[in-house]
Design a protein around this motif. Structure first.
Motif, mmCIF file in Angstrom:
data_model
loop_
_atom_site.group_PDB
_atom_site.id
_atom_site.type_symbol
_atom_site.label_atom_id
_atom_site.label_comp_id
_atom_site.label_asym_id
_atom_site.label_seq_id
_atom_site.Cartn_x
_atom_site.Cartn_y
_atom_site.Cartn_z
ATOM 1 N N UNK A 184 6.353 14.956 -20.679
ATOM 2 C CA UNK A 184 6.248 15.453 -18.902
ATOM 3 C C UNK A 184 6.419 16.294 -18.381
ATOM 4 N N UNK A 185 8.482 15.969 -17.959
ATOM 5 C CA UNK A 185 8.341 17.074 -17.682
ATOM 6 C C UNK A 185 8.525 18.680 -18.154
ATOM 7 N N UNK A 204 2.227 6.483 -6.781
ATOM 8 C CA UNK A 204 1.338 7.639 -7.579
ATOM 9 C C UNK A 204 1.429 9.000 -7.204
ATOM 10 N N UNK A 205 1.536 9.367 -5.953
ATOM 11 C CA UNK A 205 1.553 10.644 -5.477
ATOM 12 C C UNK A 205 3.420 11.041 -6.211
ATOM 13 N N UNK A 206 4.213 10.778 -6.714
ATOM 14 C CA UNK A 206 5.520 10.878 -7.361
ATOM 15 C C UNK A 206 5.254 11.312 -9.156
ATOM 16 N N UNK A 226 -0.295 4.745 -17.124
ATOM 17 C CA UNK A 226 -1.529 5.458 -17.602
ATOM 18 C C UNK A 226 -1.301 5.585 -18.744
ATOM 19 N N UNK A 268 4.845 8.396 -10.922
ATOM 20 C CA UNK A 268 5.898 6.853 -11.423
ATOM 21 C C UNK A 268 5.013 6.584 -12.236
ATOM 22 N N UNK A 293 8.564 10.730 -20.768
ATOM 23 C CA UNK A 293 8.911 11.481 -19.216
ATOM 24 C C UNK A 293 9.476 12.724 -19.576
ATOM 25 N N UNK A 301 3.062 25.339 -11.822
ATOM 26 C CA UNK A 301 2.567 25.470 -10.502
ATOM 27 C C UNK A 301 3.447 25.674 -8.928
ATOM 28 N N UNK A 356 1.434 -0.790 0.168
ATOM 29 C CA UNK A 356 0.332 0.273 -0.262
ATOM 30 C C UNK A 356 0.381 1.307 -0.268
ATOM 31 N N UNK A 410 2.177 1.375 -3.720
ATOM 32 C CA UNK A 410 1.104 1.764 -4.356
ATOM 33 C C UNK A 410 1.116 3.637 -4.119
ATOM 34 N N UNK A 411 1.409 3.835 -2.619
ATOM 35 C CA UNK A 411 1.380 5.410 -2.786
ATOM 36 C C UNK A 411 1.850 6.731 -3.362
ATOM 37 N N UNK A 412 3.338 6.078 -2.910
ATOM 38 C CA UNK A 412 4.489 6.601 -2.901
ATOM 39 C C UNK A 412 4.505 6.652 -4.257
#
Lengths: 714, 62
Positions: free
Chosen positions: B49-50, B16-18, B25, B20, B46, B58, B9, B12-14
């Motif tokens: 995206x960057x 998604x958050x970063x 997707x 990666x 990448x 932002x 978990x 998965x969270x890290x």
């Protein structure tokens, strides 16, 4: 209109019992904080009061706002679902989005403000941080997020123009830009004050630049997209840089990293410019990852530390400075200045820019504005409570020796000790030196700005859990690094945002300047933004009266005025959409913040007390200058002239900010009056209803939230 | 919850958050939208995206 509440089943006994217990615990904690005098109060009670109040606020008030006031509708597709392009708009898991949003809103603000406000005692600050967050800050963030989401993620400036009109919109835009400049200057000043004459800190922070570059190249060429492993390497190098700072301080290199505040200003301005024109992949993106990890990690560490150590608060509940307004850290009485000094953590206008930026474009379901908007602000408020605790567990003598302006304290431990005694507190020169030695610094005298004080407090807490006294110096510099790191990220990102705003505006006058890829345009506008905040930074560093003392109130006023603009937009939208009955939800915090900031601006402009009123201060120094006299703390005629210039600029700015907000509020009041008088509702600016097809999976684990509430299920 | 699930978990969270997982997707999306057309390789994606960040700054808050 029916709301989900009307079909709600009766609460279960279990839920009633749990919520009664939470309420009782919070009430006891509040009673202890507010009523106990003359005895030691543990920081534990602050944590309980905060968490208990947050839980109640989230469960009842935020839910009421979501269901009754905003009338969130999970059958309505969000922009993330309707406009899903896989880039800007994409439905994102709410826990992930909460993390994104929190990382974007939380920074140095909630850490610095409470530290400075500690001069008024822990009680007023605690009350404002917690109550302010529940009824004002979180409400602003959540409502703005919702409004922006219903309008495809429009920015605050666009919302102000659409909802209030061109004048209000223009005033809001000018407000946002000038507030950003002051904000960057004050944050940079905090870094300068933390690093001046500290080779350890300066070395560690300087090392973050090569570390970020290394990470940038690593991700660009070797391992594209492997953010986690790159960040782990970065954090490891960061810790190494902190440890190496100690070695550098003890070596012959120390002199090279011992910089005066003036040199640091120069370095920061150059850095700010270069960072803002470099491609993001080199510096900004890797630095952003680093600071996000450090932020979440350190805040978690501090929370654990506070809970384990449960330190005792040394500050009084309410100090005399709160009542007579003669405090050395910043002048002025409790009302309005505590509410200005603690901006982020209770109510921060800047959040409305984030809540109307990327976040609304990524929400899966409307009801999630509660968790993301309200919830993230509660977390930030908790960070502020912990910063307050870290400042209030320090001996008051040490606190004032660190936070009174240099002009008052002098430069030696002896002069500082005498000055602190004059303020009514005691610290011996030996103790003051010992405190500096313990954290590995040359001196702690007049280390204003909040960051060093917070770092001393954090090192007390963290070293008693991890590593003992031997690691105090490490934790001190760890804390300095943690703050400086995300201040520098904010400076970099803020300069870019400021530059884009400038390009956008100037592009209307001369087309090429608006082109985001025209290099000379980028350089010129970046330079303007950097020089604008650089000017205030330089003025702050050279101000004989103390830059933080002079500029922080301006920063607080600016931030709260932005909140007033955001809450005005929110209230106008509620009234225009026929929800006059519920408009108090944003109108009451708006009235409060307007009264607070306009009173503060009024005092800053018109007060006859030269310690508070900028123009009174100007007059006093200008008169003396005309006579050829030098008034302390100025040391010569040049410094006298500096005071006169700075107080004039600051006074004009305070008046200007207040004027902007009055314009926005009056314009909005007229629009609201028209909306109320109109026989038909004014045209809606919401994107039309589209039915949602998105099924939100419960995620990997279902949280208590999901089992407890009905409105979260689609 | 087992330790393994908890670690999963967190991972998965890290991820998604970063961001990666952004590439995964994108590939999935691309496959559905343009079947048969090869997707951008990760390196190129990448970068793209960057570099978008250069033109879409932002704000970070105080």
């Amino acid at each position: 209109m029916t709301t989900p509440d009307s079909t709600r089943s009766r609460p279960s006994w279990r839920s009633i019992l749990i919520w009664t217990a939470i309420s009782v615990a919070a009430a006891i904690a509040w009673a202890v904080i507010a009523l106990i005098r003359g005895e030691e109060v543990s920081a534990f009670w602050l944590v309980i009061a905060a968490l208990g109040s947050y839980a109640i606020g989230y469960r009842f008030y935020a839910r009421f706002i979501a269901n009754r006031v905003l009338q969130v509708d999970d059958t309505r597709a969000t922009p993330a679902e309707r406009l899903d392009d896989g880039v800007d708009f994409q439905p994102t898991d709410r826990r992930v989005l909460l993390g994104h949003h929190f990382a974007a809103v939380a920074g140095a603000g909630p850490l610095v403000g409470p530290v400075l406000a500690a001069q008024m005692g822990y009680l007023p600050s605690t009350m404002w941080i917690i109550i302010g967050a529940i009824f004002a800050g979180c409400v602003q963030d959540m409502v703005v997020l919702f409004i922006s989401m219903r309008r495809n993620g429009r920015s605050l400036g666009q919302l102000a123009r659409d909802e209030i009109g061109p004048i209000g919109g223009a005033a809001a835009l000018v407000g946002v830009f000038s507030i950003m400049i002051i904000l960057l200057a004050v944050l940079a000043l905090v870094v300068v004050n933390a690093l001046a004459a500290s080779p350890w800190g300066t070395f560690s922070i300087a090392m973050t630049i090569p570390i970020a570059l290394l990470m940038g190249f690593y991700m660009r060429t070797l391992r594209p997209g492997r953010v986690l492993e790159t960040s782990l390497i970065g954090v490891a190098l960061l810790v190494l840089a902190i440890i190496a700072g100690g070695w550098v301080q003890a070596s012959s290199w120390a002199d090279a990293f011992t910089l005066s505040p003036q040199t640091l200003v120069f370095c920061l301005v150059i850095y700010g410019f270069v960072a803002a024109v470099l491609p993001v992949w080199m510096l900004l993106a890797p630095r952003d990852y680093l600071s996000t990890f450090m932020k979440i990690g350190t805040i978690g560490l501090l929370a654990v530390g506070v809970l384990i150590v449960a330190p005792v608060l040394q500050t009084e509940a309410i100090t005399d400075f709160a009542l007579d307004g003669t405090g050395p850290v910043f002048s002025g009485k409790l009302f309005p200045f505590v509410f200005i000094t603690i901006a982020c953590g209770a109510l921060s206008g800047f959040h409305s820019l984030i809540a109307s930026g990327t976040t609304p474009k990524m929400i899966q379901k409307e009801s999630q504005v509660r968790m993301i908007g309200y919830g993230a602000m509660l977390m930030e408020s908790f960070v502020a409570v912990m910063a307050l605790i870290a400042a209030c567990i320090l001996d008051p003598g040490l606190y004032y020796a660190m936070n009174a302006p240099a002009g008052v304290l002098g430069t030696t431990v002896e002069s500082a000790s005498t000055a602190v005694a004059n303020l009514g507190f005691t610290i011996s020169p030996q103790d003051l030196q010992a405190a500096a030695d313990a954290v590995g610094e040359e001196s702690l005298v007049a280390r204003t700005g909040g960051a060093p004080t917070l770092a001393v407090g954090m090192s007390e807490i963290l070293s008693s859990v991890f590593g003992g006294d031997g690691l105090k110096a490490f934790w001190y510099h760890f804390a300095i690094m943690f703050e400086a790191l995300f201040i520098l990220t904010t400076v970099d990102a803020g300069t870019r945002v400021g530059r884009f705003m400038l390009q956008d505006t100037l592009g209307n006058v001369w087309k090429p300047l608006g082109r985001v890829s025209w290099k000379p345009g980028i350089w010129a506008t970046s330079a303007v933004v950097v020089l604008a905040w650089g000017y205030f930074l330089y003025a702050g560093v050279n101000d004989p009266l103390g830059g933080i003392n002079q500029l922080f109130p301006l920063f607080g006023i600016a931030n709260q005025l932005l909140a007033a603009i955001a809450l005005t937009v929110a209230t106008t939208v509620l009234v225009k959409s026929g929800r006059l009955k519920w408009a108090w939800v944003t109108a009451v915090p708006l009235a409060w913040v307007a009264v607070v900031t306009l009173t503060a601006s009024w005092q800053k402009v018109f007060s006859e007390d030269p310690r508070i009123g900028f123009f009174a201060q100007r007059e006093r120094y200008a008169d003396a200058l005309a006579q050829g006299d030098v008034l302390a703390p100025a040391k010569d005629l040049d410094q006298m002239r500096t005071v006169v210039t700075n107080s004039t600029v600051d006074g004009v700015l305070a008046a200007f900010f207040a004027l902007l907000v009055v314009i926005v509020i009056l314009n909005a009041a007229w629009i609201c009056w028209r909306a109320v008088r109109a026989t038909e509702p004014l045209p809606s600016t919401e994107a039309p209803y589209v039915e949602s097809k998105l099924l939100v999976p419960a995620g990997r684990v279902s949280s208590a939230e999901e089992s407890g509430t009905a409105e979260d299920r689609p | 919850m087992t330790v393994r699930r908890l670690l999963g978990l967190v991972r998965w969270y890290l991820r998604e958050l970063t961001g990666e997982t952004a590439y995964d997707r994108y590939v999935e999306r691309h496959r559905l939208a343009h079947p048969g057309v090869p997707a951008m390789p990760r390196r190129e994606f990448e970068r793209w995206r960057t570099d978008r960040g250069d033109e879409h700054p932002r704000a970070r808050c105080c």
